[in-house]
Design an enzyme around this catalytic site. Structure first.
Site, PDB file in Angstrom:
ATOM      1  N   HIS A   1       0.852  -1.184   0.000  1.00  0.00           N
ATOM      2  CA  HIS A   1       0.000   0.000   0.000  1.00  0.00           C
ATOM      3  C   HIS A   1       0.891   1.239   0.000  1.00  0.00           C
ATOM      4  O   HIS A   1       2.110   1.153   0.197  1.00  0.00           O
ATOM      5  CB  HIS A   1      -0.930   0.013   1.225  1.00  0.00           C
ATOM      6  CG  HIS A   1      -0.210  -0.019   2.535  1.00  0.00           C
ATOM      7  ND1 HIS A   1      -0.064  -1.149   3.291  1.00  0.00           N
ATOM      8  CD2 HIS A   1       0.441   0.967   3.208  1.00  0.00           C
ATOM      9  CE1 HIS A   1       0.640  -0.874   4.372  1.00  0.00           C
ATOM     10  NE2 HIS A   1       0.959   0.411   4.354  1.00  0.00           N
TER      11      HIS A   1
HETATM   12  C1  T46 Z   1       2.996   0.837   6.845  1.00  0.00           C
HETATM   13  C2  T46 Z   1       3.742  -0.415   7.052  1.00  0.00           C
HETATM   14  C3  T46 Z   1       5.236  -0.161   7.178  1.00  0.00           C
HETATM   15  C4  T46 Z   1      -4.525  -0.474  13.149  1.00  0.00           C
HETATM   16  O1  T46 Z   1      -5.681  -0.682  13.560  1.00  0.00           O
HETATM   17  N1  T46 Z   1      -3.801   0.581  13.629  1.00  0.00           N
HETATM   18  C5  T46 Z   1      -2.542   0.863  13.173  1.00  0.00           C
HETATM   19  O2  T46 Z   1      -1.944   1.839  13.640  1.00  0.00           O
HETATM   20  C6  T46 Z   1      -1.964   0.016  12.169  1.00  0.00           C
HETATM   21  C7  T46 Z   1      -0.569   0.308  11.622  1.00  0.00           C
HETATM   22  C8  T46 Z   1      -2.696  -1.046  11.714  1.00  0.00           C
HETATM   23  N2  T46 Z   1      -3.941  -1.299  12.208  1.00  0.00           N
HETATM   24  C9  T46 Z   1      -4.663  -2.494  11.740  1.00  0.00           C
HETATM   25  C10 T46 Z   1      -5.132  -2.430  10.298  1.00  0.00           C
HETATM   26  C11 T46 Z   1      -5.105  -3.867   9.862  1.00  0.00           C
HETATM   27  O3  T46 Z   1      -6.335  -4.477  10.192  1.00  0.00           O
HETATM   28  O4  T46 Z   1      -3.777  -3.614  11.818  1.00  0.00           O
HETATM   29  C12 T46 Z   1      -4.013  -4.506  10.736  1.00  0.00           C
HETATM   30  C13 T46 Z   1      -2.720  -4.792   9.972  1.00  0.00           C
HETATM   31  O5  T46 Z   1      -2.305  -3.579   9.295  1.00  0.00           O
HETATM   32  P1  T46 Z   1      -1.636  -3.591   7.852  1.00  0.00           P
HETATM   33  O6  T46 Z   1      -2.131  -4.734   7.082  1.00  0.00           O
HETATM   34  O7  T46 Z   1      -1.798  -2.221   7.257  1.00  0.00           O
HETATM   35  O8  T46 Z   1      -0.094  -3.841   8.234  1.00  0.00           O
HETATM   36  P2  T46 Z   1       1.186  -3.765   7.297  1.00  0.00           P
HETATM   37  O9  T46 Z   1       2.275  -4.406   8.060  1.00  0.00           O
HETATM   38  O10 T46 Z   1       0.893  -4.282   5.938  1.00  0.00           O
HETATM   39  O11 T46 Z   1       1.501  -2.184   7.137  1.00  0.00           O
HETATM   40  C14 T46 Z   1       1.906  -1.426   8.262  1.00  0.00           C
HETATM   41  C15 T46 Z   1       1.182  -0.076   8.324  1.00  0.00           C
HETATM   42  O12 T46 Z   1      -0.247  -0.293   8.255  1.00  0.00           O
HETATM   43  C16 T46 Z   1       1.558   0.860   7.205  1.00  0.00           C
HETATM   44  O13 T46 Z   1       1.119   2.175   7.505  1.00  0.00           O
HETATM   45  O14 T46 Z   1       3.481   1.781   6.242  1.00  0.00           O
HETATM   46  O15 T46 Z   1       3.313  -1.197   8.184  1.00  0.00           O
END
Ligand code: T46
Length: 134
Positions: free
Chosen positions: A48
């Site tokens: 993303h």
């Molecule tokens: C990024 C990379 C480096 C939350 O509810 N609060 C939060 O602050 C975050 C970061 C995530 N979430 C929830 C949203 C999803 O349901 O946690 C779940 C996993 O998040 P995501 O799939 O977006 O995780 P990554 O590791 O793919 O990405 C993360 C960050 O979301 C993003 O901003 O830049 O790490």
């Protein structure tokens, strides 16, 4: 560069090492949120971009690769040093790969969590970055 590398100030002595990032010295923004990735599996994450969010990413333990993409070119950085951070700006597609099982990734963000700030569709990201000369 699609990201900025930051070397953090370190204080080492016989007790070990203390590493610091503070506003204006290793940390270019006020932090509104932190999160960290632990119990890492060798499965990719990310896929993303963000409209506005800026983040400092630190690999406190283990290692992983981050791939950055501005819609025209990609750059990969290997993170394995807790004193070397990466500043990740807005409108950069990011992927994380090759996590070691002991990887601990700490992220300091300048905004609170807002799903509306995410661009999770790559075609949409390419459409939005098309006219950007950067
Ligand atoms: C990024 C990379 C480096 C939350 O509810 N609060 C939060 O602050 C975050 C970061 C995530 N979430 C929830 C949203 C999803 O349901 O946690 C779940 C996993 O998040 P995501 O799939 O977006 O995780 P990554 O590791 O793919 O990405 C993360 C960050 O979301 C993003 O901003 O830049 O790490």
């Amino acid at each position: 560069m699609l990201y900025e590398k930051i070397s953090l100030k370190q204080f080492s002595d016989e007790r070990g090492r203390l590493t610091v990032a503070e506003l204006g010295d290793g940390l270019p923004f006020l932090v509104k949120r932190i999160y960290f990735l632990t119990e890492s599996q060798d499965l990719p994450r990310g896929y993303h971009a963000h409209h506005e969010l800026r983040q400092l990413v630190l690999c406190l333990h283990g290692s992983c690769d981050m791939v950055f993409d501005n819609g025209r070119r990609k750059e990969t950085v290997h993170l394995d040093n807790p004193c070397e951070g990466v500043i990740l700006g807005s409108m950069i597609w990011r992927e994380m790969h090759n996590f070691t099982r002991d990887c601990v990734l700490l992220v300091l963000a300048d905004q609170c969590y807002d799903e509306k700030d995410y661009i999770r569709n790559y075609d949409e990201f390419l459409r939005l970055t098309k006219g950007d000369p950067a």
